[in-house]
Motif scaffolding. Sequence first.
Motif, PDB file in Angstrom:
ATOM      1  N   UNK A 127       0.825  -1.258   0.169  1.00 10.76           N
ATOM      2  CA  UNK A 127      -0.076   0.028   0.011  1.00 10.76           C
ATOM      3  C   UNK A 127       0.628   1.313   0.189  1.00 10.76           C
ATOM      4  N   UNK A 128       2.108   1.397   0.735  1.00  8.65           N
ATOM      5  CA  UNK A 128       2.761   2.554   0.946  1.00  8.65           C
ATOM      6  C   UNK A 128       3.599   2.503  -0.282  1.00  8.65           C
ATOM      7  N   UNK A 129       3.835   1.610  -1.153  1.00  4.35           N
ATOM      8  CA  UNK A 129       4.741   1.871  -2.282  1.00  4.35           C
ATOM      9  C   UNK A 129       4.191   2.717  -3.308  1.00  4.35           C
ATOM     10  N   UNK A 130       2.695   2.792  -3.349  1.00  5.05           N
ATOM     11  CA  UNK A 130       1.991   3.385  -4.095  1.00  5.05           C
ATOM     12  C   UNK A 130       1.378   4.601  -3.510  1.00  5.05           C
ATOM     13  N   UNK A 131       1.178   4.749  -2.284  1.00  5.38           N
ATOM     14  CA  UNK A 131       0.513   5.848  -1.648  1.00  5.38           C
ATOM     15  C   UNK A 131       1.478   6.349  -0.588  1.00  5.38           C
ATOM     16  N   UNK A 132       2.607   7.223  -0.821  1.00 10.14           N
ATOM     17  CA  UNK A 132       3.379   7.484   0.172  1.00 10.14           C
ATOM     18  C   UNK A 132       2.969   8.383   1.209  1.00 10.14           C
ATOM     19  N   UNK A 133       1.758   8.937   1.117  1.00 10.12           N
ATOM     20  CA  UNK A 133       1.040   9.711   2.103  1.00 10.12           C
ATOM     21  C   UNK A 133       0.375   8.776   3.352  1.00 10.12           C
ATOM     22  N   UNK A 134       0.575   7.576   2.921  1.00  8.88           N
ATOM     23  CA  UNK A 134      -0.150   6.724   3.847  1.00  8.88           C
ATOM     24  C   UNK A 134       0.839   6.592   5.251  1.00  8.88           C
TER      25      UNK A 134
END
Length: 309
Positions: free
Chosen positions: A208-215
């Motif tokens: 999830x974090x690889x595509x959504x750094x804001x996570x």
Amino acid sequence: MSETTHDGAVALSAPPSPDDGLSAAELAAKYGLSVSGARPGLVEYIKQLWGRRHFILAFSQAKLTAQYSQAKLGQLWQVATPLLNAVVYYLIFGLILGTREGIPNEVFVPFLVTGVFVFTFTQSSVMAGVRSISGNLGLVRALHFPRAALPVSFALQQLQQLLFSMLVLFLIAIAFGSYPSLSWLLIIPALALQFVFNTGMALIMARLGSKTPDLAQLMPFVMRTWMYASGVMFSIPVMLADKPDWIARVLQWNPAAVYMDLIRFALIDGYGSENLPPHIWAFAVGWAILFGAAGFVYFWKAEERYGRG
């Protein structure tokens, strides 16, 4: 083949290629070519990951050493940080808000410290997993290796940090009257199951974090909510004694609370089985298998996409 030109000369033409008419996929299959960075099969992926086990261990140890390399106290902060958090929670929740109600002080202090240490293990694994791919893009793009090695190594790093801190936890338990016994051996399977659960969570969050750094900015709020719902600084059955029984059961069966309760039960003499929800070991095994397997497969499914823009 030959043909006559306009000046009467004979020109030879190239014979037709045996590859004429073949599609790109057929040509690749004929000459044994494969897509660069293509996802291997699940069994092959597991074999590749096992083959990188020495890298995973070395990488986790290097990260652990470097984590506090700029601090004067060095790796003592591995213990000092959760201990300072425990002191703050004791002052605010234990003394001011009275969450230790119904729990003797000689039980509440190791109860609280155990909760902080064990929950920090899960919290740190999840947070490290979020950044494990997005924070190491240079490594991901430069070298070919199973990408699951990164979140697994970060979870292993947090396990090593917890084991270092457990020495202090044992001393605190002894200082408050909980002496070593056979029940302490239960800590080993409890931590092993928690590590599998944490690794599964780290793998899920890594994808999830690889595509959504804001996570990474959102997760501290999620983890704080999870901490308050898991009984880190209070006993769930005591605090919810006037609420419907199912509410306390749901909170006690959440994974973080399950692993905390198992280690508290193993370590603290005054924390008996009456404080545990029914079937707690079954839940501990179930959470570990569910998140460990599902997290691994979920991460593997996007293997070829990590680091590609």
